[in-house]
Design an enzyme around this catalytic site. Structure first.
Site, PDB file in Angstrom:
ATOM      1  N   TYR A  62     -11.474 -18.223  33.041  1.00 57.85           N
ATOM      2  CA  TYR A  62     -11.054 -17.110  32.185  1.00 57.85           C
ATOM      3  C   TYR A  62      -9.667 -16.622  32.609  1.00 57.85           C
ATOM      4  O   TYR A  62      -9.458 -16.204  33.751  1.00 57.85           O
ATOM      5  CB  TYR A  62     -12.036 -15.930  32.259  1.00 57.85           C
ATOM      6  CG  TYR A  62     -13.420 -16.191  31.683  1.00 57.85           C
ATOM      7  CD1 TYR A  62     -13.686 -17.296  30.884  1.00 57.85           C
ATOM      8  CD2 TYR A  62     -14.471 -15.307  31.930  1.00 57.85           C
ATOM      9  CE1 TYR A  62     -14.960 -17.522  30.365  1.00 57.85           C
ATOM     10  CE2 TYR A  62     -15.741 -15.521  31.405  1.00 57.85           C
ATOM     11  CZ  TYR A  62     -15.971 -16.638  30.636  1.00 57.85           C
ATOM     12  OH  TYR A  62     -17.232 -16.857  30.117  1.00 57.85           O
TER      13      TYR A  62
HETATM   14  N1  LIG Z   1     -21.020 -19.158  29.239  1.00 57.76           N
HETATM   15  C1  LIG Z   1     -20.185 -19.245  28.232  1.00 57.76           C
HETATM   16  O1  LIG Z   1     -19.825 -20.320  27.752  1.00 57.76           O
HETATM   17  C2  LIG Z   1     -19.661 -17.968  27.636  1.00 57.76           C
HETATM   18  C3  LIG Z   1     -18.966 -17.993  26.403  1.00 57.76           C
HETATM   19  C4  LIG Z   1     -18.518 -16.787  25.890  1.00 57.76           C
HETATM   20  C5  LIG Z   1     -18.754 -15.608  26.561  1.00 57.76           C
HETATM   21  N2  LIG Z   1     -19.410 -15.616  27.770  1.00 57.76           N
HETATM   22  C6  LIG Z   1     -19.673 -14.371  28.515  1.00 57.76           C
HETATM   23  O2  LIG Z   1     -20.314 -13.463  27.649  1.00 57.76           O
HETATM   24  C7  LIG Z   1     -19.558 -12.264  27.591  1.00 57.76           C
HETATM   25  C8  LIG Z   1     -19.696 -11.659  26.213  1.00 57.76           C
HETATM   26  O3  LIG Z   1     -19.269 -12.614  25.240  1.00 57.76           O
HETATM   27  P1  LIG Z   1     -18.348 -12.174  24.023  1.00 57.76           P
HETATM   28  O4  LIG Z   1     -17.191 -11.400  24.544  1.00 57.76           O
HETATM   29  O5  LIG Z   1     -18.071 -13.371  23.201  1.00 57.76           O
HETATM   30  O6  LIG Z   1     -19.366 -11.160  23.297  1.00 57.76           O
HETATM   31  P2  LIG Z   1     -19.421 -10.581  21.831  1.00 57.76           P
HETATM   32  O7  LIG Z   1     -20.031  -9.239  21.959  1.00 57.76           O
HETATM   33  O8  LIG Z   1     -20.057 -11.533  20.893  1.00 57.76           O
HETATM   34  O9  LIG Z   1     -17.882 -10.417  21.401  1.00 57.76           O
HETATM   35  C9  LIG Z   1     -17.068  -9.468  22.050  1.00 57.76           C
HETATM   36  C10 LIG Z   1     -15.845  -9.185  21.202  1.00 57.76           C
HETATM   37  O10 LIG Z   1     -16.244  -8.652  19.940  1.00 57.76           O
HETATM   38  C11 LIG Z   1     -15.483  -7.483  19.643  1.00 57.76           C
HETATM   39  N3  LIG Z   1     -16.417  -6.351  19.807  1.00 57.76           N
HETATM   40  C12 LIG Z   1     -17.315  -6.163  20.823  1.00 57.76           C
HETATM   41  N4  LIG Z   1     -18.030  -5.061  20.627  1.00 57.76           N
HETATM   42  C13 LIG Z   1     -17.630  -4.529  19.476  1.00 57.76           C
HETATM   43  C14 LIG Z   1     -18.026  -3.378  18.758  1.00 57.76           C
HETATM   44  N5  LIG Z   1     -18.996  -2.591  19.211  1.00 57.76           N
HETATM   45  N6  LIG Z   1     -17.389  -3.121  17.579  1.00 57.76           N
HETATM   46  C15 LIG Z   1     -16.417  -3.922  17.130  1.00 57.76           C
HETATM   47  N7  LIG Z   1     -15.977  -5.038  17.759  1.00 57.76           N
HETATM   48  C16 LIG Z   1     -16.602  -5.346  18.938  1.00 57.76           C
HETATM   49  C17 LIG Z   1     -14.327  -7.481  20.649  1.00 57.76           C
HETATM   50  O11 LIG Z   1     -13.314  -8.385  20.175  1.00 57.76           O
HETATM   51  P3  LIG Z   1     -12.047  -7.963  19.292  1.00 57.76           P
HETATM   52  O12 LIG Z   1     -11.860  -6.475  19.390  1.00 57.76           O
HETATM   53  O13 LIG Z   1     -10.935  -8.733  19.891  1.00 57.76           O
HETATM   54  O14 LIG Z   1     -12.373  -8.396  17.903  1.00 57.76           O
HETATM   55  C18 LIG Z   1     -14.992  -8.112  21.852  1.00 57.76           C
HETATM   56  O15 LIG Z   1     -14.081  -8.659  22.772  1.00 57.76           O
HETATM   57  C19 LIG Z   1     -18.130 -12.683  27.971  1.00 57.76           C
HETATM   58  O16 LIG Z   1     -17.346 -11.620  28.466  1.00 57.76           O
HETATM   59  C20 LIG Z   1     -18.402 -13.715  29.017  1.00 57.76           C
HETATM   60  O17 LIG Z   1     -18.653 -13.090  30.267  1.00 57.76           O
HETATM   61  C21 LIG Z   1     -19.857 -16.784  28.302  1.00 57.76           C
END
Ligand SMILES: NC(=O)c1ccc[n+]([C@@H]2O[C@H](COP(=O)([O-])OP(=O)(O)OC[C@H]3O[C@@H](n4cnc5c(N)ncnc54)[C@H](OP(=O)(O)O)[C@@H]3O)[C@@H](O)[C@H]2O)c1
Length: 345
Positions: A62
């Site tokens: 990351y």
């Molecule tokens: N193992 C893996 O392959 C893998 C892959 C992905 C993630 N992860 C882990 O999982 C964690 C979470 O994944 P993710 O960040 O993809 O989760 P997610 O909740 O699906 O997406 C998060 C993104 O959505 C938007 N967001 C989040 N909450 C919101 C809300 N309440 N209202 C409006 N927009 C919102 C923001 O992006 P914007 O504001 O930029 O639109 C935020 O960065 C990561 O930080 C990482 O630690 C692991």
């Protein structure tokens, strides 16, 4: 905040975890994801701790290691109170060997992660993806070596197929290696593939699922409409990896709005609460690019959906059974099913 033992291990984590994938100290290789600078990251970590979260997730890849560096710095002084997960497997440098799950790369990358996190041990070390070029036995032996050396406490996988994780668990058992205690997998109302084989496999082996992208990269927050999917302010404009059909996804968002509206929470909270109610889900990793988003997502810890709400959400994206699952379900022995009231081994 509720807590859970991760699988059958003694590792206790909060049911909401915090994902630090958005943290960056300037690296912009994935600018639509890496948006949170140190000052904002500091406030996010403080707010997350205040909400009772003890589980923090990052990865060597990351923001080219900057996520680990920032997270380690911000958790300094709180090391005993938190559980830190990081991962290995994605490319971390230009040399041919700087990727994958070879013994050489795992041992090297773990040292880099320890240094960047500013810690002497990784609580949970995950293989970030499968490595088709390295024998499974070599990967598992390297992970076990790290545990025996005291550099890693628990191990797990991420983005692995069910058969490979099951094969790994059998090898770990036969050789007395430290076993996988979790799989970190994508799961959301619009990404239910894990229900097919991964979750049944985890139940069989006593593993707890940790969920990534619970909001399908923010889609399930309800902030997207067909006309603003390309808004550069939001993640999906620059990084749209999840392969669900958006028109179908908007039906799920409508249902989330309906359920959330009736109980006075946000669609994001309903989406996370639905995941927290799924059998086998230990923890949901929430991510954010802004503080109000974090606040919104942390609020999901207080939402317990009722059976009728869960059923309304289940039905909107119910996956079709694929072979052999449909065969197993349709041709189940009926007298035994009735006698055992659906209990399965
Ligand atoms: N193992 C893996 O392959 C893998 C892959 C992905 C993630 N992860 C882990 O999982 C964690 C979470 O994944 P993710 O960040 O993809 O989760 P997610 O909740 O699906 O997406 C998060 C993104 O959505 C938007 N967001 C989040 N909450 C919101 C809300 N309440 N209202 C409006 N927009 C919102 C923001 O992006 P914007 O504001 O930029 O639109 C935020 O960065 C990561 O930080 C990482 O630690 C692991």
């Amino acid at each position: 905040m509720q807590f859970v033992r991760l699988g059958e291990s003694g590792l206790i984590i909060s049911r909401l975890g915090f994902g630090a994938m958005t943290f960056t100290a300037g690296d912009a290789t994935l600018a639509s994801i890496y948006k949170v600078d140190e000052a904002l990251a500091d406030r996010m970590v403080s707010r997350t701790l205040e909400a009772g979260v003890n589980f923090f997730d990052t990865a060597d890849a990351y923001a080219n290691g900057q996520s680990e560096e920032l997270l380690g710095r911000l958790l300094k002084g709180r090391r005993e109170a938190v559980v830190i997960a990081t991962k290995v497997g994605f490319r971390t440098g230009p040399a041919l060997g700087q990727a994958g799950l070879s013994r050489r790369h795992i041992l090297w990358s773990a040292e880099q992660s320890l240094r960047r996190l500013g810690t002497d041990r990784i609580d949970l070390y995950l293989c970030h993806k499968e490595d088709p070029f390295t024998p499974l036995e070599e990967t598992l032996a390297a992970l076990d070596e790290l545990v025996r050396a005291g550099k890693v406490r628990y191990v797990g996988f991420s983005n692995w197929s069910a058969w490979k994780a099951a094969a790994a668990l059998e090898i770990q058992k036969a050789r007395g290696y430290a076993p996988f205690v979790t799989g970190q997998m994508h799961y959301s109302l619009v990404g239910r593939d894990v229900e097919r084989d991964v979750l049944p496999m985890m139940r069989r082996y006593g593993l707890g699922l940790t969920v990534w992208s619970p909001l399908a990269s923010g889609f399930l927050s309800g902030k997207y409409r067909p006309e603003n999917l390309g808004d550069p302010a939001n993640r999906l404009a620059g990084f749209d990896i999840l392969p669900f059909d958006k028109a179908w996804g908007f039906q799920a968002v409508d249902r989330l709005r309906e359920i959330a509206g009736a109980r006075g929470c946000s669609p994001a909270q309903a989406a996370v609460a639905w995941l927290l109610a799924r059998a086998g889900v230990a923890c949901v990793l929430v991510g954010a690019s802004k503080l109000p988003q974090l606040e919104d997502n942390l609020g999901a810890a207080d939402i317990v959906l009722g059976a009728a709400e869960i059923a309304r959400l289940d039905e909107v994206t119910e996956p079709a059974a694929v072979y052999p699952n449909w065969f197993i379900q349709r041709l189940i022995d009926e007298p035994q099913r009735v006698a055992l009231s659906g209990q399965v081994s």
